[in-house]
Motif scaffolding. Structure first.
Motif: not given
Length: 368
Positions: A212-223
Motif C-alpha cells: 500500500d502506498r498512500q498519496w496525500h492530496g485532494t483531487l476535485a472533479p475534473g482535476g
C-alpha cells in the motif's frame, strides 16, 4: 406420407436445429464477444471443503491464469485490497487452450476477509486481464464494502515511468529502488482525498507482491495531479521485473524494470574462496613448523640443510694480502753446510754439489 418425404422433413429439422445453435448465442458467449473474458461457475454457493468447477472463455490463447476465492469483492468494483483479500493458499493455476477457454476444479476456501466473495481469475503474464464470478461461501461472515471515495473515479492520463537510480551499494546486494511517476485525473462527480494505491512487483511468472502506498492530496472533479510513489525490491534482486499499479482493486498500469546483477557480491565470494584457503594453508604450515621435533644441532626437522648454490657464492677478493711465510730458524755458523773448515767463520766457499757421481778428491799435503 412416403418414406422419402419423411426423410427429407427430418433432415430439414436437423439443419434448423444446427443453425439455431450457431445463430442464437448463449449468454456467456455473447458477453465474451461483447467485451472481454468471461468466468462461469458450476455452482453459485459452496461450503469450505467443497469444490466448484470454474470455466472461462474469451481469454487470450495459451495464457497462464490464476484462480482464487477472494473476499471484499464484487464483479463491478473488483477485489478491494488485491490478493491480500484472497485465499492464496488454495488457489489454482490454469492455461487457456488455443480458443482462449479453460476449465478448472477449484476448492472452496474461506478468504481472510469477510464476504461478499467472488472467484477471481486474472492473467499472470502478458497484458493484464481479469474477470470475477459471484460465489457465496456458506458460513463465512459478510460485511458491507467501504464507500467508493464519494463518487470520484481515478484514471491514468499519462504513461507511467520509473525514475531515479540506485546507489553504489546495490552493486553489493543492497535493495534496488526507483520512483513510479504517473499523472492521474478525477473523472467522477465526487472529490477524491488521500487515495491509497497499491504497487506490486513481479518477477517472471510469479504473482505480484502488493504494498500500500498512500498519496496525500485532494483531487476535485475534473482535476489532475502528478503522483510519485516509491518502489523497492528485495536485497540482491536482479533480472526482469514488472511493476504494477492498482487502485480500488483494478490494475491501472504496468511498467517493466530490468535490474542488473550485483557483481560486487560475486567478486566478494571469489575473493573469499581465494583468501580463506591461503590463510588456512599458512596457519597449517605454522602449526607443522611448531610441532615437528628439533634436530640435535639446534634446528627443527630431520632434513639436511641445503648448501648454498655455487652461483650464489661471492668470489674471493684478489686484493687480499698474502699470508707471510713461516719463520725460519737461523743455523749456527759452525753448522752451516756451505762453510769450509779453516776459513773464517761466516765466510762462504765456492758453491759445490753434493752429487755422489762427482766426489771431492782431497789435496795431498806437501813436505814441510
Amino acid at each position: 406420407m412416403t418414406g422419402k418425404a419423411r426423410a427429407l422433413r427430418l433432415s430439414a429439422v436437423a439443419v434448423a436445429v444446427v443453425l439455431a445453435l450457431f445463430v442464437v448465442p448463449f449468454p456467456g458467449r455473447a458477453a465474451a464477444a461483447a467485451g472481454g473474458p468471461v468466468v462461469t461457475l458450476s455452482a453459485s454457493q459452496g461450503g469450505a471443503g467443497g469444490a466448484v468447477t470454474v470455466e472461462g472463455s474469451g481469454w487470450r490463447s495459451h495464457t497462464l491464469l490464476m484462480v482464487l476465492v477472494c473476499g471484499r469483492a464484487t464483479p463491478s468494483r473488483g477485489v478491494i485490497g488485491g490478493t491480500n483479500s484472497c485465499a492464496n493458499g488454495d488457489g489454482r493455476a490454469v492455461t487457456t487452450d488455443a480458443r482462449g477457454r479453460f476449465s478448472r476444479r477449484l476448492p472452496v476456501a474461506e478468504p481472510p476477509v469477510p464476504c461478499p466473495c467472488v472467484v477471481h481469475v486474472a492473467t499472470v503474464t502478458g497484458a493484464g486481464a481479469q474477470a470475477d464470478a459471484v460465489l457465496r461461501v456458506a458460513g463465512h461472515p459478510v460485511a458491507p464494502l467501504p464507500a467508493d471515495q464519494s463518487g470520484g473515479r481515478l484514471a491514468i492520463l499519462s504513461d507511467t515511468r520509473l525514475t531515479g537510480s540506485s546507489g553504489p551499494l546495490t552493486w553489493f546486494g543492497a535493495p534496488p529502488s526507483r520512483t513510479l511517476v504517473f499523472t492521474v485525473g478525477n473523472t467522477g462527480p465526487g472529490v477524491i482525498k488521500d487515495p491509497v494505491f497499491q504497487v506490486g512487483s513481479a518477477h517472471g511468472v510469479f504473482a505480484p507482491q502488493w504494498d500500500d502506498r498512500q498519496w496525500h492530496g485532494t483531487l476535485a472533479p475534473g482535476g489532475r495531479a502528478e503522483v510519485s510513489l516509491p518502489v523497492e525490491l528485495s536485497a540482491g534482486a536482479h533480472g526482469d521485473y514488472t511493476v504494477s499499479l492498482k487502485y480500488d482493486g483494478k490494475v491501472l498500469a504496468e511498467q517493466p524494470w530490468g535490474v542488473g546483477r550485483p557483481w560486487g557480491v560475486t567478486l566478494f565470494w571469489i575473493l573469499l574462496c581465494l583468501v580463506v584457503p591461503a590463510a588456512l594453508f599458512r596457519i597449517g604450515m605454522a602449526v607443522v613448523d611448531r610441532v615437528r621435533p628439533r634436530r640435535p644441532g639446534g634446528s627443527r626437522g630431520g632434513g639436511r640443510r641445503l648448501s648454498r648454490p655455487a652461483a650464489l657464492r661471492l668470489p674471493l677478493s684478489r686484493s687480499r694480502t698474502p699470508a707471510p711465510p713461516p719463520p725460519t730458524h737461523a743455523a749456527l755458523p759452525w753448522f752451516t753446510p756451505d762453510s769450509v773448515p779453516g776459513d773464517p767463520a761466516g765466510r762462504l766457499s765456492a758453491p759445490h754439489t753434493d752429487s755422489p757421481s762427482s766426489p771431492t778428491t782431497p789435496t795431498p799435503k806437501g813436505p814441510t
